[in-house]
Design a protein around this motif. Structure first.
Motif, PDB file in Angstrom:
ATOM      1  N   GLU A   5       0.826  -1.205   0.000  1.00  0.00           N
ATOM      2  CA  GLU A   5       0.000   0.000   0.000  1.00  0.00           C
ATOM      3  C   GLU A   5       0.860   1.256   0.000  1.00  0.00           C
ATOM      4  O   GLU A   5       1.989   1.245   0.497  1.00  0.00           O
ATOM      5  CB  GLU A   5      -0.923   0.048   1.226  1.00  0.00           C
ATOM      6  CG  GLU A   5      -1.829  -1.143   1.405  1.00  0.00           C
ATOM      7  CD  GLU A   5      -1.270  -2.170   2.356  1.00  0.00           C
ATOM      8  OE1 GLU A   5      -2.052  -2.912   2.964  1.00  0.00           O
ATOM      9  OE2 GLU A   5      -0.027  -2.233   2.500  1.00  0.00           O
ATOM     10  N   SER A  20      -3.172   3.591  -2.862  1.00  0.00           N
ATOM     11  CA  SER A  20      -2.873   2.639  -3.918  1.00  0.00           C
ATOM     12  C   SER A  20      -2.378   1.343  -3.301  1.00  0.00           C
ATOM     13  O   SER A  20      -1.765   1.347  -2.238  1.00  0.00           O
ATOM     14  CB  SER A  20      -1.804   3.188  -4.865  1.00  0.00           C
ATOM     15  OG  SER A  20      -2.242   4.368  -5.504  1.00  0.00           O
ATOM     16  N   CYS A  21      -2.633   0.247  -3.998  1.00  0.00           N
ATOM     17  CA  CYS A  21      -2.153  -1.061  -3.567  1.00  0.00           C
ATOM     18  C   CYS A  21      -1.616  -1.776  -4.797  1.00  0.00           C
ATOM     19  O   CYS A  21      -2.366  -2.043  -5.736  1.00  0.00           O
ATOM     20  CB  CYS A  21      -3.282  -1.852  -2.929  1.00  0.00           C
ATOM     21  SG  CYS A  21      -2.881  -3.570  -2.556  1.00  0.00           S
ATOM     22  N   ALA A  22      -0.334  -2.072  -4.777  1.00  0.00           N
ATOM     23  CA  ALA A  22       0.299  -2.775  -5.885  1.00  0.00           C
ATOM     24  C   ALA A  22       0.389  -4.252  -5.547  1.00  0.00           C
ATOM     25  O   ALA A  22       0.935  -4.626  -4.508  1.00  0.00           O
ATOM     26  CB  ALA A  22       1.680  -2.197  -6.154  1.00  0.00           C
ATOM     27  N   ARG A  71      -9.965  -0.591  -9.665  1.00  0.00           N
ATOM     28  CA  ARG A  71      -8.794  -1.385 -10.015  1.00  0.00           C
ATOM     29  C   ARG A  71      -8.183  -0.832 -11.283  1.00  0.00           C
ATOM     30  O   ARG A  71      -8.871  -0.331 -12.168  1.00  0.00           O
ATOM     31  CB  ARG A  71      -9.176  -2.856 -10.195  1.00  0.00           C
ATOM     32  CG  ARG A  71      -9.598  -3.514  -8.904  1.00  0.00           C
ATOM     33  CD  ARG A  71      -9.983  -4.960  -9.070  1.00  0.00           C
ATOM     34  NE  ARG A  71      -8.829  -5.845  -9.215  1.00  0.00           N
ATOM     35  CZ  ARG A  71      -8.853  -7.127  -8.907  1.00  0.00           C
ATOM     36  NH1 ARG A  71      -9.950  -7.663  -8.442  1.00  0.00           N
ATOM     37  NH2 ARG A  71      -7.779  -7.884  -9.078  1.00  0.00           N
ATOM     38  N   GLY A  72      -6.866  -0.924 -11.391  1.00  0.00           N
ATOM     39  CA  GLY A  72      -6.180  -0.486 -12.587  1.00  0.00           C
ATOM     40  C   GLY A  72      -6.511  -1.386 -13.765  1.00  0.00           C
ATOM     41  O   GLY A  72      -7.086  -2.456 -13.612  1.00  0.00           O
ATOM     42  N   ASN A  76      -3.703  -5.254 -11.516  1.00  0.00           N
ATOM     43  CA  ASN A  76      -2.632  -5.423 -10.541  1.00  0.00           C
ATOM     44  C   ASN A  76      -2.545  -4.297  -9.523  1.00  0.00           C
ATOM     45  O   ASN A  76      -1.708  -4.336  -8.628  1.00  0.00           O
ATOM     46  CB  ASN A  76      -1.282  -5.529 -11.258  1.00  0.00           C
ATOM     47  CG  ASN A  76      -1.178  -6.792 -12.068  1.00  0.00           C
ATOM     48  OD1 ASN A  76      -1.880  -7.766 -11.800  1.00  0.00           O
ATOM     49  ND2 ASN A  76      -0.336  -6.788 -13.076  1.00  0.00           N
ATOM     50  N   THR A  77      -3.354  -3.297  -9.702  1.00  0.00           N
ATOM     51  CA  THR A  77      -3.343  -2.170  -8.779  1.00  0.00           C
ATOM     52  C   THR A  77      -4.754  -1.889  -8.306  1.00  0.00           C
ATOM     53  O   THR A  77      -5.698  -1.909  -9.092  1.00  0.00           O
ATOM     54  CB  THR A  77      -2.764  -0.911  -9.460  1.00  0.00           C
ATOM     55  OG1 THR A  77      -1.493  -1.213 -10.021  1.00  0.00           O
ATOM     56  CG2 THR A  77      -2.591   0.199  -8.433  1.00  0.00           C
ATOM     57  N   TYR A  79      -7.104   0.877  -6.002  1.00  0.00           N
ATOM     58  CA  TYR A  79      -7.118   2.246  -5.515  1.00  0.00           C
ATOM     59  C   TYR A  79      -8.293   2.457  -4.561  1.00  0.00           C
ATOM     60  O   TYR A  79      -9.309   1.771  -4.628  1.00  0.00           O
ATOM     61  CB  TYR A  79      -7.251   3.228  -6.675  1.00  0.00           C
ATOM     62  CG  TYR A  79      -6.171   3.114  -7.711  1.00  0.00           C
ATOM     63  CD1 TYR A  79      -6.407   2.448  -8.915  1.00  0.00           C
ATOM     64  CD2 TYR A  79      -4.914   3.669  -7.498  1.00  0.00           C
ATOM     65  CE1 TYR A  79      -5.412   2.346  -9.876  1.00  0.00           C
ATOM     66  CE2 TYR A  79      -3.918   3.564  -8.458  1.00  0.00           C
ATOM     67  CZ  TYR A  79      -4.183   2.907  -9.635  1.00  0.00           C
ATOM     68  OH  TYR A  79      -3.191   2.797 -10.585  1.00  0.00           O
TER      69      TYR A  79
END
Length: 125
Positions: A5, A20-22, A71-72, A76-77, A79
């Motif tokens: 995060e 954000s969370c990768a 989500r991206g 993979n990401t 938010y």
């Protein structure tokens, strides 16, 4: 799955933050990703969750209309756009991933998720 995060910080009431969370190192496709928060002395609570394509989302009543999960494009990401922040939003925020699509009955249950990030602190004054 590894989750990292970012985006936390200190903000005045009424302000905004974007978390954000990768996600990486997938061992399975996380059909459910969500945000939880936990303040000192309190239980971890679900904030929002979404499906793999971002087609369906769920929110805690306390954040509806103020927070938006997304989500991206690659999935993979994750938010969390947080607007109109209140002091009661102060907490450690965690990203989580799970193998099963969320439903209204379980998206907020921590046991629905297998993987967790380390958290990012949000402080609203």
């Amino acid at each position: 799955v590894q989750l990292v995060e970012s985006g936390g910080g200190s903000v005045q009431a009424g302000g905004s933050l974007r978390l954000s969370c990768a996600a990486s190192a997938y061992t399975y496709t996380p059909y459910c990703m969500g945000w939880f928060r936990q303040a000192p002395g309190k239980e971890r609570e679900g904030v929002a969750a979404t499906t793999i394509g971002g087609g369906r989302s769920y929110y805690a009543d306390s954040v509806k209309g103020r927070f938006t999960i997304s989500r991206g494009d690659t999935g993979n990401t994750l938010y969390l756009q947080m607007n109109s922040l209140k002091p009661e939003d102060t907490s450690m925020y965690y990203c989580a991933a799970g193998p099963n699509p969320p439903s209204s009955d379980d998206w907020y249950i921590p046991q629905h998720y297998d993987y967790w990030g380390q958290g990012t602190q949000v402080t609203v004054s």
